[in-house]
Design a protein around this motif. Structure first.
Motif, PDB file in Angstrom:
ATOM      1  N   GLN A  98     130.680  53.271  88.233  1.00 11.96           N
ATOM      2  CA  GLN A  98     131.529  54.194  87.476  1.00 11.96           C
ATOM      3  C   GLN A  98     132.633  54.745  88.369  1.00 11.96           C
ATOM      4  OE1 GLN A  98     131.172  54.810  84.266  1.00 11.96           O
ATOM      5  NE2 GLN A  98     129.064  54.455  83.687  1.00 11.96           N
ATOM      6  N   GLU A  99     132.281  55.062  89.597  1.00 14.63           N
ATOM      7  CA  GLU A  99     133.252  55.663  90.514  1.00 14.63           C
ATOM      8  C   GLU A  99     134.223  54.635  91.083  1.00 14.63           C
ATOM      9  OE1 GLU A  99     130.713  57.443  93.385  1.00 14.63           O
ATOM     10  OE2 GLU A  99     129.943  58.979  92.010  1.00 14.63           O
ATOM     11  N   GLN A 100     133.801  53.389  91.178  1.00 18.22           N
ATOM     12  CA  GLN A 100     134.611  52.368  91.838  1.00 18.22           C
ATOM     13  C   GLN A 100     135.724  51.827  90.965  1.00 18.22           C
ATOM     14  OE1 GLN A 100     134.589  51.330  94.882  1.00 18.22           O
ATOM     15  NE2 GLN A 100     135.335  49.243  95.001  1.00 18.22           N
ATOM     16  N   PHE A 101     135.453  51.639  89.649  1.00 15.33           N
ATOM     17  CA  PHE A 101     136.386  50.915  88.786  1.00 15.33           C
ATOM     18  C   PHE A 101     137.102  51.868  87.830  1.00 15.33           C
ATOM     19  CE2 PHE A 101     133.330  47.716  90.125  1.00 15.33           C
ATOM     20  CZ  PHE A 101     134.174  46.696  90.537  1.00 15.33           C
ATOM     21  N   GLU A 102     138.449  51.700  87.762  1.00 18.18           N
ATOM     22  CA  GLU A 102     139.267  52.545  86.903  1.00 18.18           C
ATOM     23  C   GLU A 102     139.187  52.111  85.443  1.00 18.18           C
ATOM     24  OE1 GLU A 102     143.041  52.019  88.980  1.00 18.18           O
ATOM     25  OE2 GLU A 102     141.746  51.902  90.741  1.00 18.18           O
ATOM     26  N   PHE A 103     138.879  50.851  85.214  1.00 24.49           N
ATOM     27  CA  PHE A 103     138.832  50.320  83.853  1.00 24.49           C
ATOM     28  C   PHE A 103     137.630  49.400  83.743  1.00 24.49           C
ATOM     29  CE2 PHE A 103     139.848  46.991  80.765  1.00 24.49           C
ATOM     30  CZ  PHE A 103     140.210  47.745  79.666  1.00 24.49           C
ATOM     31  N   LYS A 104     136.823  49.610  82.698  1.00 23.63           N
ATOM     32  CA  LYS A 104     135.667  48.746  82.468  1.00 23.63           C
ATOM     33  C   LYS A 104     135.681  48.279  81.020  1.00 23.63           C
ATOM     34  CE  LYS A 104     132.223  51.341  83.407  1.00 23.63           C
ATOM     35  NZ  LYS A 104     130.775  51.586  83.483  1.00 23.63           N
ATOM     36  N   ALA A 105     135.235  47.056  80.811  1.00 26.70           N
ATOM     37  CA  ALA A 105     135.158  46.526  79.446  1.00 26.70           C
ATOM     38  C   ALA A 105     133.962  45.595  79.350  1.00 26.70           C
ATOM     39  CB  ALA A 105     136.440  45.784  79.078  1.00 26.70           C
ATOM     40  N   TRP A 106     133.362  45.588  78.160  1.00 28.65           N
ATOM     41  CA  TRP A 106     132.187  44.743  77.882  1.00 28.65           C
ATOM     42  C   TRP A 106     132.503  43.931  76.630  1.00 28.65           C
ATOM     43  CZ3 TRP A 106     127.010  45.336  80.131  1.00 28.65           C
ATOM     44  CH2 TRP A 106     126.053  44.515  79.552  1.00 28.65           C
ATOM     45  N   VAL A 107     132.457  42.611  76.729  1.00 24.85           N
ATOM     46  CA  VAL A 107     132.747  41.741  75.592  1.00 24.85           C
ATOM     47  C   VAL A 107     131.549  40.832  75.353  1.00 24.85           C
ATOM     48  CG1 VAL A 107     134.271  39.986  74.630  1.00 24.85           C
ATOM     49  CG2 VAL A 107     135.215  41.773  76.104  1.00 24.85           C
ATOM     50  N   HIS A 108     131.041  40.864  74.132  1.00 23.70           N
ATOM     51  CA  HIS A 108     129.929  39.980  73.765  1.00 23.70           C
ATOM     52  C   HIS A 108     130.516  38.632  73.351  1.00 23.70           C
ATOM     53  CE1 HIS A 108     125.850  39.077  72.342  1.00 23.70           C
ATOM     54  NE2 HIS A 108     126.450  38.376  71.407  1.00 23.70           N
ATOM     55  N   VAL A 109     130.091  37.565  74.018  1.00 20.41           N
ATOM     56  CA  VAL A 109     130.679  36.236  73.797  1.00 20.41           C
ATOM     57  C   VAL A 109     129.609  35.331  73.218  1.00 20.41           C
ATOM     58  CG1 VAL A 109     132.080  34.416  74.850  1.00 20.41           C
ATOM     59  CG2 VAL A 109     131.991  36.669  75.905  1.00 20.41           C
ATOM     60  N   SER A 110     129.267  35.523  71.945  1.00 26.52           N
ATOM     61  CA  SER A 110     128.200  34.716  71.353  1.00 26.52           C
ATOM     62  C   SER A 110     128.716  33.332  70.991  1.00 26.52           C
ATOM     63  CB  SER A 110     127.637  35.402  70.107  1.00 26.52           C
ATOM     64  OG  SER A 110     128.528  35.252  69.029  1.00 26.52           O
ATOM     65  N   ASP A 111     127.773  32.423  70.736  1.00 23.63           N
ATOM     66  CA  ASP A 111     128.142  31.050  70.368  1.00 23.63           C
ATOM     67  C   ASP A 111     128.803  31.005  69.003  1.00 23.63           C
ATOM     68  OD1 ASP A 111     125.713  31.859  69.282  1.00 23.63           O
ATOM     69  OD2 ASP A 111     125.106  29.793  68.875  1.00 23.63           O
ATOM     70  N   GLU A 112     128.587  32.038  68.160  1.00 19.06           N
ATOM     71  CA  GLU A 112     129.095  31.981  66.799  1.00 19.06           C
ATOM     72  C   GLU A 112     130.454  32.652  66.648  1.00 19.06           C
ATOM     73  OE1 GLU A 112     126.127  33.836  64.459  1.00 19.06           O
ATOM     74  OE2 GLU A 112     124.625  32.301  64.809  1.00 19.06           O
ATOM     75  N   SER A 113     130.637  33.781  67.328  1.00 20.39           N
ATOM     76  CA  SER A 113     131.775  34.627  66.973  1.00 20.39           C
ATOM     77  C   SER A 113     132.922  34.596  67.955  1.00 20.39           C
ATOM     78  CB  SER A 113     131.295  36.075  66.834  1.00 20.39           C
ATOM     79  OG  SER A 113     130.713  36.510  68.045  1.00 20.39           O
ATOM     80  N   PHE A 114     132.781  33.883  69.067  1.00 21.32           N
ATOM     81  CA  PHE A 114     133.830  33.903  70.073  1.00 21.32           C
ATOM     82  C   PHE A 114     134.877  32.851  69.746  1.00 21.32           C
ATOM     83  CE2 PHE A 114     135.477  32.959  74.412  1.00 21.32           C
ATOM     84  CZ  PHE A 114     135.909  34.228  74.699  1.00 21.32           C
TER      85      PHE A 114
END
Length: 1132
Positions: free
Chosen positions: A208-224
């Motif tokens: 949390q302290e190290q990175f100014e921007f964080k993002a989480w993307v779910h990359v499923s076999d169906e919806s990506f």
């Protein structure tokens, strides 16, 4: 008897539906006007089937015949339920007793019921052939509860400590791959805990302290897919922001079938100066190879001791294991069967904690579910099935319905409960439906069927959740052919038995998908999501709606949220069973009158329908409406007789019409309202008795109230006093938690804003209350955490009354955030004691404030003082300040800076002269510095020893009106991003050197500095990835010169170069890493190099360059062929 038949006592999936049907058939209305023999036969047959459903549900996994029988039974039961719903709805709309209506319709309905009875009797007779045993199931009961309800993510994992620390060490290291983003891939079988491990790392305080921007993307076999990629990541402004900043991206559940997408994604993030890192979780080690992973973590099965510890934590929670030696012995055998899979161990541990007896544990150990066909994930699937089969029958139904959501889909808790209610899954039990839905939801969370979203678990007052892909697969297998998701370009044949569809439409195949959906006449749920942007989205036209609404007459749930929908077709009236209608985020301007015929409508969501200005006049006919969301609409008046909607529990907005202030009395009987209510147009209420009649004090379930006057004109004294009386009469219930008062024109605040009338208040905003001369005693509020005071121009002194005149208690004992803004007459702050927990203090646009600030704020982390020109004070003593922003506040003094400072923003000549040197010399942890608007002489510092020279990463200097900087840039050895904007007199860098590790450089509106660009030594900057240049003063005709830029450049941007006519090929020839070229507003540029652009280029963006546009327009321009090989070309 097969041991599996007696293990699980949760009750069969279909049982709640059968019970509701039998309840309807048992009513006197149906018994009196249907043949009694027919009704008795139907009840007997249904009960006969119900007794064997539990056995069938467990045997279906090993006997295909049983599964087919169960599907056939389900279909006939759903048909019967649907028919009874039609009968009840039609009868109710006759506005008479059901008996009178049925007397004319009995033959039509009886014939259909007889057909269904015949089919059900045949299925009941099949029980003997299938050897199904009778078993008594049960519905949800209080004794089945006892779950924890915390939504916190898992904070402990077993057997993965080494991997966790290895990943964190990799992410925290200062080593960055110059050629591409650094990636660590977590590879392992399904159920091995890859996502859990990534989430634990993602939420670690060090990350949390190290990175100014964080993002989480779910990359499923169906919806990506590409469009989703564009929506979530491909954004030029985002790329510019990420360049030079520390960011962390998690790609969860990546599949090799997305190879092209993964490669394009990798290309996107390999532009500019790369300071980002990426975590990839995947089942397939080939994905790690495609992503060119810097490091790979292979997750194996847990060791025996770690497996046991994980199991014990859940199975023996709250108990001493050593007091149950027999269970310990059985538990170790169960753990052995789980094969070291964390998901299986956790799932079974939670299940056995609920079935805490030796008999139950032995049944789990010996169940035939362990002997299902083996595979990589057989143990986890067996554990999940056991956990599912143990659920009460109606909870099974609620869970299985969630299979309608695609993998990776984030759902909001309240909205899912409303869907369950619309589906009828919460009926027939003594608890209130919404209360029961909340209980069910919490149960599924406690069993880890639902998990808090990693991206935004709590946002805007709402909780968001996600299902693990394995759980989604489980729900899909349980719902069978009755739930369907339609994604991608392929449109499969839709089974006629399908009851619920989630569909993603795009411009190309939207019509084709809907034509298939039209044919599913028994459809009950249709949830539509659209792909694309603007006019590139599929349009839900009136013709499309007419076709849908004329065929799908049994819909109970319909969502067009976010779709390209401009109007709702009048044929919506055909959907007589509709309970849930979501039109949020559409551009509808009105609703048809026919919507008022939807007798069963329970939920109507119109959030952010910003073009909607009114509701139909007969809106009061929707007597079963419970939830009405009008947030973000522009409704000008409420429908007449809205007071008759006494079942309303959600009403987000209520508008008091001009010259009809008495309308507020319509709120009088709406005492079931919950959550949030915003009342606007209160300027139209002149009579306190009318305000009192709104009965706000009795609305004990309201949590948030906004009172908005929208008053702009000046008033005389009598009107001002009338406003006081009206607001006094609008006293809310003492349970209220959040309150906002907007544009109130009374001379004083109401008495109920004191005297502890609102003990549970946690947030208070007072905005535009310009005539009040004194603030309420807010320091006495025991729970208040957030206080915002803005635009209260009548306040001149904030004195002891603000604290509450009570020296025995600490003032503002719970307050964490205090913002005081736009206070034009405020001069003195005398109440300076208290605030023991204050973390954020903001004073903004208080031009007459002279004194003072609290002396000691032990918990303060963020301090903002902006445009307080007359304020003379020392900053509070606070050891934990990490962010400080001082703008145009020349009287602020800093005696001692906290060592914890990480971000500093300084604006104004005096502030910079008095503070900048102290910040740079004393802040050993400073990472980001912004300096704005300096108009002084060249500064000379007594010392050049800069304590922050090793920590500073980002430096932005704007409006520097001096010929030199007071410090040498090359001292900041870890500086990654440098921006110089509007520095017209700046002639050179101090020492004429740039930092050696500079990765991103942006120079705009700096004409004197640009004249010496060849002296900057750009070619020596071997870390430089992104270079942005603006030539507003017409220095360059050709750019870049040969050997000016380093070969490491991968992103080059040229803007506002009004005299530029030529892109120099020789200056680009050696840029073998160049991937992105962005050119904007260069009106004289008439061509690109004839020899071509670097072969490494993947993105070419040209905007507002008319000569270029004409020659290089896609497929039409004369020179298009010279750039057509570049993957991404945008010319506008």
């Amino acid at each position: 008897m097969n041991i599996m038949e007696d293990v699980f006592h949760g009750g069969a999936f279909l049982s709640p539906v059968i019970r509701l049907i039998c309840k309807s058939l048992a009513s006197t209305d149906f018994r009196d006007y249907f043949d009694k023999g027919l009704v008795n036969k139907l009840e007997t047959t249904l009960n006969f089937i119900n007794l064997v459903l539990d056995d069938a549900e467990t045997k279906q996994y090993e006997d295909l015949g049983v599964k087919c029988w169960l599907d056939d039974v389900s279909n006939e039961v759903y048909e019967l339920e649907q028919l009874l719903d039609v009968i009840a709805t039609d009868a109710a709309q006759q506005k008479g007793k059901i008996q009178r209506f049925l007397s004319g319709s009995i033959n039509r309905f009886e014939s259909r019921i007889k057909v269904l009875l015949k089919r059900l009797e045949f299925l009941a007779m099949e029980k003997s052939r299938l050897e199904l045993q009778e078993f008594t199931n049960y519905l949800y009961e209080e004794r089945a509860s006892g779950f924890a309800t915390s939504f916190m993510a898992e904070s402990i994992i077993y057997g993965r400590e080494r991997e966790k620390e290895e990943i964190i060490k990799f992410l925290l290291s200062d080593s960055y791959n110059r050629n591409q983003v650094s990636i660590i891939s977590i590879v392992g079988l399904t159920g091995m805990g890859k996502t859990a491990l990534a989430q634990l790392v993602y939420n670690d305080h060090r990350i949390q302290e190290q990175f100014e921007f964080k993002a989480w993307v779910h990359v499923s076999d169906e919806s990506f897919d590409c469009l989703r990629l564009n929506k979530e990541i491909l954004n030029h402004q985002l790329q510019k922001w990420l360049a030079g900043n520390k960011y962390l991206l998690v790609l969860d559940d990546a599949w090799i079938k997305n190879r092209n997408m993964l490669e394009r994604l990798l290309l996107l993030f390999n532009q500019g100066y790369i300071r980002g890192k990426m975590i990839v979780t995947t089942n397939d080690k080939e994905v790690a190879s495609v992503m060119r992973s810097t490091r790979i973590i292979h997750l194996r099965q847990l060791e025996e001791s770690d497996s046991w510890n994980l199991f014990v934590r859940h199975a023996f929670e709250g108990r001493n294991m050593f007091e149950y030696p027999n269970l310990e012995s059985i538990g170790k055998k169960i753990v052995e069967k789980c094969g070291g899979l964390p998901s299986a161990l956790k799932t079974l541990g939670i299940l056995l904690q609920r079935k805490f007896s030796e008999n139950e544990w032995v049944k789990i150990l010996e169940t035939d579910l362990w002997r299902l066909p083996k595979g990589d994930n057989s143990n986890i699937y067996s554990a999940l099935r056991m956990s599912y089969l143990s659920l009460p029958s109606n909870l099974k139904h609620c869970f299985a319905y969630c299979s309608i959501f695609p993998k990776g889909y984030e759902f909001e808790k309240g909205e899912l409960i409303k869907l369950w209610m619309a589906k009828g899954l919460l009926k027939g039990i003594t608890k209130k439906e919404e209360e029961l839905g909340n209980k069910f939801f919490n149960d599924l969370v406690s069993m880890s069927f639902f998990q808090p979203s990693a991206i935004m678990p709590f946002w805007a007052g709402k909780y968001y959740f996600i299902m693990h892909d394995l759980i989604n697969d489980l729900a899909t297998s349980m719902s069978g052919e009755f739930c369907l998701r339609i994604e991608g370009v392929k449109v499969q044949d839709i089974p006629q038995r399908t009851r619920h569809i989630w569909c993603r439409l795009d411009l190309e195949d939207g019509d084709r998908k809907l034509k298939q959906i039209h044919n599913i006449k028994g459809l009950q749920s249709l949830m539509v999501e659209e792909q694309g942007y603007g006019e590139k989205r599929f349009k839900i036209s009136t013709n499309v709606q007419q076709s849908l609404f004329s065929r799908l007459k049994y819909l109970r749930i319909l969502s067009f949220s976010g779709c390209n929908l401009l109007e709702l077709a009048d044929e919506i009236r055909n959907l007589k069973l509709l309970r849930y209608l979501d039109l949020s985020y559409t551009e509808i301007t009105s609703l048809p009158d026919s919507i008022c015929m939807l007798y069963n409508l329970h939920t109507l969501l119109l959030e952010e329908c910003f073009k909607l200005t009114e509701l139909p006049s007969n809106f009061h006919n929707l007597i079963n409406l419970c939830h009405l969301n009008l947030k973000g609409t522009h409704i000008k008046k409420m429908p007449k007789k809205i007071r008759e909607l006494i079942n309303l529990e959600m009403l987000t907005d209520f508008v008091v019409e001009e010259q009809h202030g008495y309308d507020i009395k319509q709120l009088a009987e709406l005492n079931h309202l919950k959550g949030r209510l915003r009342i606007s147009g209160l300027k139209n209420v002149a009579d306190p008795a009318v305000a009192m009649a709104a009965n706000l004090k009795e609305k004990k379930h309201l949590e948030e109230l906004s009172l908005s006057y929208d008053e702009w004109r000046e008033m005389d004294g009598s009107e001002t006093e009338a406003r006081v009386s009206v607001l006094e009469a609008l006293q809310p219930n003492r349970n209220l938690m959040r309150l906002t008062i907007n544009d109130y024109r009374g001379s004083s605040f109401p008495n109920w804003l004191g005297d502890l009338n609102l003990p549970n208040l946690v947030s208070l905003e007072l905005v535009g209350c310009k005539h009040c001369s004194q603030l309420p005693p807010l320091g006495k509020f025991p729970s208040l955490k957030k206080l915002s005071i803005s635009g209260c121009h009548g306040i001149k002194i904030i004195g002891s009354e603000f604290c509450g005149y009570n020296s025995s208690n600490v003032a503002f004992r719970s307050l964490e955030t205090l913002r005081v803004e736009y206070m034009s007459e405020w001069k003195e702050w005398l109440c300076l004691e208290g605030f023991p927990l204050l973390q954020e203090l903001c004073l903004k646009q208080c031009p007459k404030l002279k004194s003072a600030l609290p002396h000691h704020l032990p918990c303060l982390q963020k301090l903002e003082i902006i445009d307080c020109e007359e304020l003379e004070a020392l900053i509070p003593k606070a050891a934990n300040i990490s962010d400080i922003e001082l703008k145009r506040c020349d009287g602020i003094l800093i005696n001692e800076l906290p060592s914890s400072l990480k971000t500093a923003i300084l604006c104004g000549t005096h502030v910079i002269e008095s503070t900048l040197e102290k910040v740079l010399i004393n802040s050993a942890f400073l990472e980001e510095l912004e300096v704005e608007d300096f108009f002084g002489r060249n500064m000379e510092w007594s010392s050049l020893h800069v304590c922050s020279c090793y920590s500073l990463c980002t430096l932005t200097i704007t409006g520097w009106h001096s010929s030199s900087l007071p410090f040498a840039l090359h001292l900041f050895t870890n500086l990654n991003s440098l921006v110089l904007y509007d520095c017209p007199w700046l002639e050179s860098f101090f020492g004429r050197q740039l930092p050696c590790n500079l990765g991103s450089l942006r120079i705009e509106r700096c004409p004197n500095l640009m004249a010496s660009i060849e002296e900057w030594g750009l070619f020596q900057l071997k870390s430089l990835k992104q270079f942005t240049l603006s030539d507003d003063f017409e220095i360059f005709e050709s750019f870049p010169e040969e050997s000016m830029l380093p070969s490491t450049i991968n992103s080059l941007e040229l803007t506002n170069c009004s005299n530029l006519t030529k892109i120099n090929y020789k200056g680009l020839l050696h840029l073998t890493s160049l991937e992105s070229l962005y050119i904007e507003d260069c009106p004289c540029l008439d061509s690109l190099p004839e020899e071509g652009l670097p072969s490494s280029l993947s993105t070419l963006s040209i905007h507002d360059c008319p000569l270029i546009k004409q020659l290089y327009q896609k497929e039409q321009g004369e020179h298009w062929h010279t750039i057509s090989h570049i993957p991404y070309v945008i010319i506008s």
